[in-house]
Structures are given as C-alpha cells and as structure tokens.
Design a protein around this motif. Structure first.
Motif, PDB file in Angstrom:
ATOM      1  N   LYS A  48       0.828  -1.208   0.000  1.00 47.19           N
ATOM      2  CA  LYS A  48       0.000   0.000   0.000  1.00 47.19           C
ATOM      3  C   LYS A  48       0.862   1.258   0.000  1.00 47.19           C
ATOM      4  O   LYS A  48       0.420   2.321   0.418  1.00 47.19           O
ATOM      5  N   SER A  51      -0.560   4.389  -1.981  1.00 44.08           N
ATOM      6  CA  SER A  51      -1.652   5.063  -1.261  1.00 44.08           C
ATOM      7  C   SER A  51      -1.123   5.818  -0.047  1.00 44.08           C
ATOM      8  O   SER A  51      -1.566   6.931   0.246  1.00 44.08           O
ATOM      9  N   PRO A  94     -10.879   1.782   0.845  1.00 41.73           N
ATOM     10  CA  PRO A  94     -11.776   0.945   0.044  1.00 41.73           C
ATOM     11  C   PRO A  94     -13.230   1.435   0.022  1.00 41.73           C
ATOM     12  O   PRO A  94     -14.005   1.050  -0.851  1.00 41.73           O
ATOM     13  N   LYS A  96     -15.446   3.903  -1.124  1.00 38.89           N
ATOM     14  CA  LYS A  96     -15.419   4.963  -2.134  1.00 38.89           C
ATOM     15  C   LYS A  96     -16.764   5.676  -2.155  1.00 38.89           C
ATOM     16  O   LYS A  96     -17.795   5.087  -2.432  1.00 38.89           O
ATOM     17  N   SER A 156      -9.155   7.488  -9.857  1.00 38.13           N
ATOM     18  CA  SER A 156      -7.962   6.705  -9.522  1.00 38.13           C
ATOM     19  C   SER A 156      -8.160   6.025  -8.168  1.00 38.13           C
ATOM     20  O   SER A 156      -9.000   6.426  -7.365  1.00 38.13           O
ATOM     21  N   ASP A 157      -7.372   5.005  -7.922  1.00 35.69           N
ATOM     22  CA  ASP A 157      -7.438   4.290  -6.645  1.00 35.69           C
ATOM     23  C   ASP A 157      -6.956   5.145  -5.475  1.00 35.69           C
ATOM     24  O   ASP A 157      -7.272   4.865  -4.324  1.00 35.69           O
TER      25      ASP A 157
END
Length: 190
Positions: A48, A51, A94, A96, A156-157
């Motif tokens: 991760k 992020s 996670p 969103k 985007s993530d």
C-alpha cells in the motif's frame, strides 16, 4: 542532538526564544523522519506504499500548518500517527464515496479547518496574530487545492485515500479544538 544544538547556539546569535524554537523544530524533524521511515517500510510490506505516499503528501503540509492533536511522548505520537494513516489508507480507502458527496464534505472540511485552525502544540512558541491568520489562510488554500486534485483524479485508486485523509485530519483537528476549548473553560471556571 544536543551536540548539534550546542554548536548552533555557539555559532549563531540566537535569542532564547529562537533557541527554543530551533530545538523544537529539530526534534520534530528527527521524530517525523523516523516515523516516515517506519511507515514506508510497513506500507511497502503490505503493498500500500502508493496510497500511503499520496495520503502523506496531503497530510504532512496541512498538519504542519494547521496542527491538530499533540502528544507528550514520541511513542504515543507514533501510535496515533500509525492508526491515522492505517485508517486512511487501509480501512477507509476501500470505501469509495460518490463525487457528489465528496465535494460538499471536503468543502465543509476546508471551512472547519479554516475556522478552528491552527492548533499548535503547547511546547511550540506562540504565533503572532498575523502568523496565525497567514497559517489559517494557507491551510484553507491547501485543502482547496487538494479538493481540486481529488476531483481531477477521482477515478484513480488513490483519490479515496486522499479524501479520507482530509476528513480524518478535520476530525482530529475538531477533537483537538474541543479539548483545547474545554481546558480553557476549565481554567476560567477553576
């Protein structure tokens, strides 16, 4: 660290207030660097890192300018910072939210950060009224800039890690403000 400070004090003509501020800044830098190294290692290990880096690039300037919750000991600060980043990057990212919800939420966050910030550590030298106003406006501008980034990169993530970071920062700033207000109220009444 004491050796570095002693050399700085001997080679520069610093007032006691400037010496105190230099000590504070040096400790902050060393503590922050050690936390970042630990966090990079952890978030890289759990895959991760991207992020975390994105969330940290949002968190760090806003935190430096607007302040927030402060702890007396390095370990408690480390634990809080870890929980904060873990929540933003692993637990909440996670989840969103819709863009139609994110924009007003972040606008409220910007307003709250402007209205109640900055909240500085008690060990930090006090700000002048002008410095306080400048920091308040700078934090607001940074949040507005981050809102634009969130909108531009919404698909985007990383976007959700970004907006959750801002939301968490606002919440911890609110908690710090409430604690500071209740302490002042207690001092006035006591």
């Amino acid at each position: 660290m004491q050796k570095i400070l002693r050399m700085a004090y001997e080679n520069a003509d610093l007032s006691p207030k400037e010496q105190k501020f230099m000590t504070f800044r040096l400790k902050c830098m060393l503590y922050d660097m050690s936390k970042v190294i630990l966090f990079v290692a952890f978030f890289a290990a759990i895959h991760k890192l991207d992020s975390f880096v994105y969330a940290f690039l949002i968190f760090f300037p806003v935190r430096q300018i607007s302040g927030g919750l402060h702890f007396k000991h390095y370990v408690s600060c480390l634990i809080f910072s870890f929980v904060y980043m873990y929540a933003a990057v692993v637990l909440l990212a996670p989840i969103k939210l819709a863009l139609a919800a994110v924009i007003p939420i972040l606008a409220v966050c910007a307003a709250v950060i402007y209205m109640i910030g900055p909240i500085l550590a008690p060990t930090r030298p006090a700000l002048t009224k002008q410095e306080f106003a400048e920091r308040r406006l700078k934090a607001f501008k940074i949040i507005c800039y981050e809102i634009v980034l969130t909108v531009l990169f919404f698909n985007s993530d990383l976007a959700s890690a970004g907006y959750w970071t801002i939301i968490l920062h606002t919440l911890q700033l609110l908690i710090a403000w409430i604690m500071k207000s209740s302490k002042k109220g207690g001092e006035k009444n006591g």
